[in-house]
Design an enzyme around this catalytic site. Structure first.
Site, mmCIF file in Angstrom:
data_model
loop_
_atom_site.group_PDB
_atom_site.id
_atom_site.type_symbol
_atom_site.label_atom_id
_atom_site.label_comp_id
_atom_site.label_asym_id
_atom_site.label_seq_id
_atom_site.Cartn_x
_atom_site.Cartn_y
_atom_site.Cartn_z
ATOM 1 N N MET A 28 8.723 9.359 2.742
ATOM 2 C CA MET A 28 7.829 10.488 2.484
ATOM 3 C C MET A 28 6.495 10.262 3.213
ATOM 4 O O MET A 28 6.470 9.906 4.367
ATOM 5 C CB MET A 28 7.653 10.708 0.984
ATOM 6 C CG MET A 28 8.946 11.056 0.265
ATOM 7 S SD MET A 28 9.628 12.628 0.839
ATOM 8 C CE MET A 28 11.064 12.793 -0.206
ATOM 9 N N SER A 29 5.367 10.455 2.528
ATOM 10 C CA SER A 29 4.075 10.435 3.214
ATOM 11 C C SER A 29 3.555 9.046 3.543
ATOM 12 O O SER A 29 2.500 8.927 4.176
ATOM 13 C CB SER A 29 3.034 11.192 2.387
ATOM 14 O OG SER A 29 3.320 12.569 2.396
ATOM 15 N N VAL A 30 4.275 8.000 3.170
ATOM 16 C CA VAL A 30 3.963 6.676 3.721
ATOM 17 C C VAL A 30 4.066 6.763 5.242
ATOM 18 O O VAL A 30 3.385 6.033 5.971
ATOM 19 C CB VAL A 30 4.916 5.604 3.146
ATOM 20 C CG1 VAL A 30 4.799 4.283 3.902
ATOM 21 C CG2 VAL A 30 4.601 5.374 1.659
#
Length: 444
Positions: free
Chosen positions: A159-161
């Protein structure tokens, strides 16, 4: 909280999930979700059978791959639903992560944010619907657990990692002089000149201080985040859809809403705009940049992969999939000032700049109740706590948490039923800090 609940990890996880849901939503009656044990994807039998029966089938077209509890299976099998492109590890040797397992970490306790209740490290794993977690101390694996269908040899959606990888690449190119952080985005991508990005600087992209019209409210089905991900094929499109059909096409629809550089506002589309700048400045995709500049140099165990749109463009805002140990390697490299596997991979001054953080006053305007005193720099979240911790964060509980003082790195994959991190911060952030203090006080 009754003693019965405290002594039963499954009941505790369910109770805490409901509690943080209520805190997040401000609702009188919180939604009810099966706890981590009851929603275990193996127990539930998702995608079992040849073919799976209708009640066990998970698909892209009907959106079931993004629904809970199906996400507990799909997050570890993402390329079965969408097109992807590889980030190859190369043919070099795997860098060694020495094993030094400790048996004293499960019992480390902490206070849950906003409640005063006590929870142990082991209990927090269920409360956060953890799929896998690795803790490094001084570069050694001191703790490693996998749940559900995630295995050491498998990948999981970050995801937004992903954004922190893209931000690091962008900062590296700035340090090398390939990109001018003070230049307008439209200098590199003229197509964006007449959009809300037209007068945005690269630095404003990196620190997400753009004044563009874009909502990241996951509770609002009309929020731009959903138009964005539909365009890129991240989520299915409704019948008769006639909107943008790629990430680039969606970027061209962005409008300006306010002044740039005044306030932090988390907007995934900034990462895709930065990805476009990186592609134009280097002549290579962000996948190739990540592969050549970081992944192969890390001595990664496995290939990573990106989800891509119909034009082959990677989802820079949240499409990276990787193994848990390789995520930990990336975090360890950052902890060591950009040096790892016998070489300087990220310039030390880039890591130092990230650790110093961004503007606290600008960040405070975003109103994150679980992140007081934090800031944002180069798409990393910086705590400014007494340990100087900073992290990469993704929806549903994905994280790389780096504590320089404790010489600790935590990599976690999860499938929390709620997307927003305020749902798991109360049982994650104090847990990380408690573990860091324990490792400092009890070195081995």
């Amino acid at each position: 909280m009754t003693n019965t609940v405290k002594k039963n990890p499954a009941l505790w996880a369910a109770a805490m999930a409901l509690l943080v849901t209520s805190l997040q939503a401000g609702a009188q009656t919180a939604p009810k979700f099966a706890d981590a044990q009851a929603s275990d994807p193996v127990t539930m039998g998702w995608m079992a059978g040849s073919p799976p029966s209708a009640d066990k089938l998970i698909q892209f077209a009907d959106g079931s791959f993004r629904k809970f509890p199906q996400i507990r299976w799909s997050f570890s099998n993402y390329r079965q639903f969408v097109p992807t492109s590889n980030v190859e590890r190369g043919t070099g040797p795997v860098s060694v992560l020495p094993l030094a397992a400790r048996q004293d970490l499960d019992g480390v306790s902490f206070q849950v944010l906003g409640t005063g209740e006590t929870m142990t490290w082991a209990q927090s794993l269920g409360a956060n619907y953890t799929d896998g977690i690795v803790v490094l101390h001084k570069g050694r694996i001191v703790y490693e657990r996998y749940f559900g269908v995630l295995k050491p040899q498998g990948q999981h959606i970050a995801m937004s990692v992903t954004k922190s990888f893209i931000g690091t690449l962008g900062a590296m190119l700035v340090a090398e002089g390939v990109i001018d952080e003070n230049a307008l985005t439209s200098t590199y991508v003229p197509e964006l000149k007449d959009t809300g990005f037209g007068d945005v600087t690269v630095r404003q992209l990196l620190d997400m201080t753009t004044g563009i019209q874009y909502s990241e409210n996951y509770a609002d089905p009309k929020a731009e985040i959903f138009n964005h991900t539909r365009a890129g094929g991240v989520i299915p499109r409704p019948p008769g859809y006639d909107g943008p059909k790629s990430f680039y096409e969606f970027l061209l629809t962005i409008k300006k809403e306010g002044a740039h550089g005044q306030a932090f506002a988390y907007k995934t589309v900034n990462s895709d705009a930065l990805g476009w700048v990186i592609r134009r400045a280097t002549g290579k995709s962000i996948g190739d940049n990540l592969q050549e500049r970081i992944w192969r140099k890390l001595g990664a165990e496995q290939d990573a992969y990106f989800t891509i749109d119909s034009t082959g463009t990677e989802f820079a805002g949240g499409g990276l999939n990787a193994s848990l140990r390789d995520m930990a390697r990336f975090g360890e490299m950052m902890r060591q000032g950009g040096k790892y596997n016998g070489q300087q991979i990220v310039p030390q001054k880039v890591v130092a700049d990230i650790r110093n953080g961004g503007g606290k006053a600008e960040f405070a305007k975003a109103g994150y109740k679980t992140l007081p005193g934090w800031s944002y720099r180069d798409m990393w979240w910086v705590s400014h706590n007494e340990h100087g911790a900073y992290s990469a964060r993704g929806v549903h509980g994905q994280a790389i948490y780096i504590d320089p003082k404790a010489e600790m790195v935590i990599a976690r994959f999860a499938s929390h039923p709620l997307a927003g991190n305020p749902a798991n911060d109360p049982t994650s952030l104090p847990a990380y800090h408690a573990l860091a203090k324990h490792l400092l006080a009890h070195p081995q």
